[in-house]
Design a protein around this motif. Sequence first.
Motif, short mmCIF file in Angstrom:
data_model
loop_
_atom_site.label_atom_id
_atom_site.label_comp_id
_atom_site.label_asym_id
_atom_site.label_seq_id
_atom_site.Cartn_x
_atom_site.Cartn_y
_atom_site.Cartn_z
N LYS A 110 0.81 -1.22 0.00
CA LYS A 110 0.00 0.00 0.00
C LYS A 110 0.84 1.27 0.00
O LYS A 110 0.31 2.37 -0.02
CB LYS A 110 -0.94 0.00 1.21
N LEU A 111 2.16 1.10 0.03
CA LEU A 111 3.07 2.25 0.05
C LEU A 111 3.80 2.44 -1.27
O LEU A 111 4.62 3.36 -1.39
CB LEU A 111 4.09 2.07 1.17
N VAL A 112 3.50 1.62 -2.27
CA VAL A 112 4.25 1.65 -3.53
C VAL A 112 3.29 1.67 -4.72
O VAL A 112 2.08 1.50 -4.56
CB VAL A 112 5.21 0.44 -3.64
N THR A 113 3.86 1.85 -5.91
CA THR A 113 3.06 1.90 -7.13
C THR A 113 2.51 0.51 -7.47
O THR A 113 3.05 -0.51 -7.03
CB THR A 113 3.91 2.40 -8.30
N PRO A 114 1.42 0.45 -8.27
CA PRO A 114 0.76 -0.84 -8.54
C PRO A 114 1.66 -1.90 -9.15
O PRO A 114 1.53 -3.08 -8.81
CB PRO A 114 -0.37 -0.45 -9.50
N GLU A 115 2.57 -1.49 -10.03
CA GLU A 115 3.44 -2.48 -10.69
C GLU A 115 4.32 -3.19 -9.66
O GLU A 115 4.52 -4.41 -9.72
CB GLU A 115 4.33 -1.80 -11.74
N VAL A 116 4.84 -2.43 -8.73
CA VAL A 116 5.69 -3.01 -7.69
C VAL A 116 4.83 -3.76 -6.67
O VAL A 116 5.20 -4.85 -6.22
CB VAL A 116 6.53 -1.92 -7.00
N ALA A 117 3.69 -3.21 -6.34
CA ALA A 117 2.79 -3.87 -5.38
C ALA A 117 2.38 -5.24 -5.87
O ALA A 117 2.31 -6.21 -5.09
CB ALA A 117 1.55 -3.00 -5.15
N GLU A 118 2.12 -5.36 -7.17
CA GLU A 118 1.71 -6.65 -7.74
C GLU A 118 2.79 -7.71 -7.51
O GLU A 118 2.51 -8.85 -7.14
CB GLU A 118 1.42 -6.49 -9.23
N GLN A 119 4.05 -7.32 -7.71
CA GLN A 119 5.15 -8.27 -7.50
C GLN A 119 5.35 -8.58 -6.02
O GLN A 119 5.67 -9.72 -5.65
CB GLN A 119 6.44 -7.70 -8.11
N ILE A 120 5.16 -7.58 -5.18
CA ILE A 120 5.29 -7.80 -3.74
C ILE A 120 4.24 -8.82 -3.26
O ILE A 120 4.54 -9.75 -2.51
CB ILE A 120 5.14 -6.47 -2.97
N LEU A 121 3.01 -8.65 -3.74
CA LEU A 121 1.93 -9.55 -3.32
C LEU A 121 2.08 -10.94 -3.90
O LEU A 121 1.62 -11.93 -3.31
CB LEU A 121 0.57 -8.95 -3.72
N ALA A 122 2.76 -11.04 -5.04
CA ALA A 122 2.96 -12.35 -5.68
C ALA A 122 4.14 -13.11 -5.07
O ALA A 122 4.28 -14.33 -5.29
CB ALA A 122 3.18 -12.18 -7.18
N ALA A 123 4.99 -12.41 -4.32
CA ALA A 123 6.18 -13.06 -3.74
C ALA A 123 5.75 -14.07 -2.67
O ALA A 123 4.94 -13.76 -1.80
CB ALA A 123 7.10 -12.01 -3.13
N ASP A 124 6.30 -15.26 -2.76
CA ASP A 124 6.02 -16.29 -1.76
C ASP A 124 7.01 -16.15 -0.61
O ASP A 124 8.17 -16.53 -0.72
CB ASP A 124 6.12 -17.68 -2.39
N VAL A 125 6.53 -15.59 0.49
CA VAL A 125 7.39 -15.38 1.66
C VAL A 125 6.88 -16.18 2.86
O VAL A 125 7.28 -15.92 4.00
CB VAL A 125 7.49 -13.87 2.02
N SER A 126 6.03 -17.15 2.57
CA SER A 126 5.39 -17.92 3.65
C SER A 126 6.39 -18.76 4.45
O SER A 126 6.14 -19.07 5.61
CB SER A 126 4.30 -18.81 3.09
N ALA A 127 7.51 -19.12 3.82
CA ALA A 127 8.48 -19.97 4.52
C ALA A 127 9.55 -19.17 5.26
O ALA A 127 10.42 -19.75 5.92
CB ALA A 127 9.15 -20.92 3.52
N CYS A 128 9.51 -17.84 5.17
CA CYS A 128 10.54 -17.01 5.80
C CYS A 128 10.41 -17.07 7.32
O CYS A 128 9.33 -16.89 7.87
CB CYS A 128 10.42 -15.57 5.33
N ARG A 129 11.54 -17.29 7.98
CA ARG A 129 11.56 -17.43 9.43
C ARG A 129 12.22 -16.24 10.13
O ARG A 129 12.49 -16.29 11.33
CB ARG A 129 12.29 -18.72 9.83
N GLY A 130 12.47 -15.20 9.38
CA GLY A 130 13.07 -14.02 9.98
C GLY A 130 13.35 -12.97 8.92
O GLY A 130 13.06 -13.16 7.73
N LEU A 131 13.93 -11.84 9.36
CA LEU A 131 14.19 -10.74 8.44
C LEU A 131 15.19 -11.11 7.36
O LEU A 131 15.02 -10.72 6.19
CB LEU A 131 14.72 -9.53 9.23
N ASP A 132 16.24 -11.85 7.71
CA ASP A 132 17.24 -12.22 6.71
C ASP A 132 16.61 -13.03 5.58
O ASP A 132 16.88 -12.79 4.40
CB ASP A 132 18.38 -13.00 7.35
N ASP A 133 15.76 -14.00 5.96
CA ASP A 133 15.06 -14.81 4.95
C ASP A 133 14.18 -13.92 4.08
O ASP A 133 14.13 -14.08 2.85
CB ASP A 133 14.17 -15.86 5.62
N TRP A 134 13.45 -13.02 4.73
CA TRP A 134 12.49 -12.19 4.00
C TRP A 134 13.17 -11.26 3.01
O TRP A 134 12.78 -11.17 1.85
CB TRP A 134 11.66 -11.38 5.00
N PHE A 135 14.22 -10.57 3.45
CA PHE A 135 14.93 -9.67 2.53
C PHE A 135 15.50 -10.44 1.34
O PHE A 135 15.43 -9.97 0.20
CB PHE A 135 16.04 -8.93 3.27
#
Length: 478
Positions: A110-135
């Motif tokens: 909700k803080l970025v343009t639609p093109e970037v937001a679409e990719q952010i929402l499509a990213a699979d981050v469900s397995a991330c166990r911390g900030l290092d994994d997520w970044f």
Amino acid sequence: MSSAEVSIEQKTQLLLNDPAALANHSYETWGHLPRAEVDAMQLIGLKKRFAAFRDRIPTLKKLADAEGVHTVEQLDDVVPLLFEHTIYKSYPPSLLERHNFTQINRWLSKLVTPEVAEQILAADVSACRGLDDWFAAMDAAVPQLVLSHTSGTSGTVSFLPHSAREYEKAFEARRLFIWNMTGPHTPQPELHTAFPYYRSGYLSHLRGNDFMIKVLLPDETHFRAAYPARLSSDVLHLGAKIRAAHARGTLDRLEISAELAAKKKAFDELQADMPKHLEAFFERIAHDIKGKRAFIYATWNLLHNMAKAGLARGLEGVFAADSYITTAGGAKGMVQPEGWVEDILRFTGAKKLNQSYAMSEVLGSHMLCEHGHYHLNPTVIPYLLDPETSKPLPRTGRVTGRAAFYDLSTETRWGGFISGDEITIEWDERCPCGRPSRYIVGPIQRYSEKNGGDDKITCAASENAHREAMDFLNTLEG
């Protein structure tokens, strides 16, 4: 086409998209852009950014709708829409505790343009166990986005969604100074960097290292870090939480997962090995790049610690006299010891220390001139706000207030930002150094330091409008 034939509209496009080209890749030209031209370009540029982002960045749209701001006619029109710095850490902290990065991505989108937001929402981050994994996952899924985080001294880190191109533009502008460029065909110098910290990490002032190497240095081999490893964001965040819990007297209730405890152990082992790493670092400096031209950019305390450690080893005048040593960010609440600048110059051998005023949220740096004034970067529109009401103060005379900025370089997010700094701007009188730009005079102070740790920003938007925008940002369903 000569520069005289370039229209103000064309110059504005360069200011937004290729600021170094606006100055024809000349350091001298960059420092002497006519004030009236900069004013005109900044207003046109702000209108363009507002038109591009107003209805496309959800949180901005929510705030602009509530405030009834539909067009920009003058610079102050966007003051009610400047985001306070807490917005980038306004996600529910429980999401981090539960490793719910899917919901954090919804918040971020909700803080970025639609093109970037679409990719952010499509990213699979469900397995991330911390900030290092997520970044790491976000780097792979959204390569044009360069997420970074602040140090999180309050216990909560801010997440900053810059784009790769924004970083490149910032370093291309800095290259004018660092290479002492006289035009587009200035030959690349044989620059080396001795960096007194980690090679990489997701902390905001480490994020730029890759772009620094790409834009300023011949290649990776010319960059030497004291610690070759990546700094763990999870461990940094834990340290911030420990400090915050200690301050609140709740340290005994802080829970640390087994995974994080293991990372903390590895970090502690690295800390124990630091003397060995430092010894190797100074050996590489003395052997590989002694007498060569260096570019070193770090916070003042990192530079000073490096200088003290080097001087203690008998190293003085290590680099060529035309080396470019620079620092930014101010004292950050720390007491700067007497002679710290002289220590740095004695160790490095550089003729001067180049200082600037900068912050993680705004990529443009404001350079300190020989008369002690920070000259405002043309890619950044400065504002002074009343510290009690956050209403805009006059843009004339010598005025003190809360610093706020619009960063014209932003391409994926809204560039309006209210800082925690008190500054004084001279709007009218020209600096004795001869540069025509407006400038910051006197000391820069944090309101939190001035007010004994408290700094409550009163947003320039109506209270209801701002609260609604924050509530909207944290509505994470759907």
